[in-house]
Write a protein that holds these residues in place. Sequence first.
Motif, PDB file in Angstrom:
ATOM      1  N   GLY A 144       0.589  -0.938   0.066  1.00  0.00           N
ATOM      2  CA  GLY A 144       0.089  -0.421   0.021  1.00  0.00           C
ATOM      3  C   GLY A 144       0.849   1.089   0.454  1.00  0.00           C
ATOM      4  O   GLY A 144       0.189   2.408  -0.452  1.00  0.00           O
ATOM      5  N   TYR A 149       0.988   4.193  -5.631  1.00  0.00           N
ATOM      6  CA  TYR A 149       0.144   2.902  -5.479  1.00  0.00           C
ATOM      7  C   TYR A 149      -1.581   4.087  -5.032  1.00  0.00           C
ATOM      8  O   TYR A 149      -1.655   5.059  -4.870  1.00  0.00           O
ATOM      9  CB  TYR A 149       0.008   2.560  -4.096  1.00  0.00           C
ATOM     10  N   LEU A 207      -5.502   2.534  -4.306  1.00  0.00           N
ATOM     11  CA  LEU A 207      -6.799   1.335  -4.385  1.00  0.00           C
ATOM     12  C   LEU A 207      -6.920   1.130  -5.599  1.00  0.00           C
ATOM     13  O   LEU A 207      -7.488  -0.134  -5.872  1.00  0.00           O
ATOM     14  CB  LEU A 207      -7.731   1.655  -3.138  1.00  0.00           C
ATOM     15  N   ASN A 234      -3.245  -1.003  -7.850  1.00  0.00           N
ATOM     16  CA  ASN A 234      -3.434  -2.002  -7.311  1.00  0.00           C
ATOM     17  C   ASN A 234      -2.449  -2.921  -6.565  1.00  0.00           C
ATOM     18  O   ASN A 234      -1.987  -3.073  -8.325  1.00  0.00           O
ATOM     19  CB  ASN A 234      -4.456  -2.096  -6.753  1.00  0.00           C
TER      20      ASN A 234
END
Length: 183
Positions: free
Chosen positions: A85, A136, A138, A142
């Motif tokens: 993440g 990054y 989400l 990702n």
Amino acid sequence: MALPVWLLLAGAAAAVEYRAQRNKIQARRYFDPGEPGMALSPSQWLPGARKVEPTPGSVVVCHVFGVVEHSGIWLGDDTIAELHGSGLIRGISPKRFLHKRSGARIYVCCDRHHRPLGSELAAQRAAEQLFTARDYHLRNNNCHRFVWSCLSGSEQRISSFHSLNRRLADHYQQALYWDPCLW
């Protein structure tokens, strides 16, 4: 007075039908490219499935807090390449892959004979990216996009595990089985 009883019976019948359909779907442990909407997350699959040993380039996934799945590429020697993440692409152990995630198991993408699907080229592409960083996001950049880029060699937006499943099934031209990892 008859109307509420009728509604109660109709509701009960609908609940029984819903449960039967849900059980039918949960009993299927694969994604069939010919059936839209059949991508099941690993947490929905039956316990006691055959455990497999991933090969270099195998796609692996785990469940994250009951909301999403996290994917990576098996490099071999108990190492998984993942997009963290933070944006860092790193090689980690299976134990670390599961750390601070709700899933207790890693699942491997397999064919119907429980043979892991993947490629040495995917493992090579993943290894070449270790210790590099991505921006990054989400939904747009990702772990699933990272996995797909390693496997296909192309960068495409993949916003969910469902989308990754569809692309994998099309790529391999067969139904996918997600079996628990031997690790």
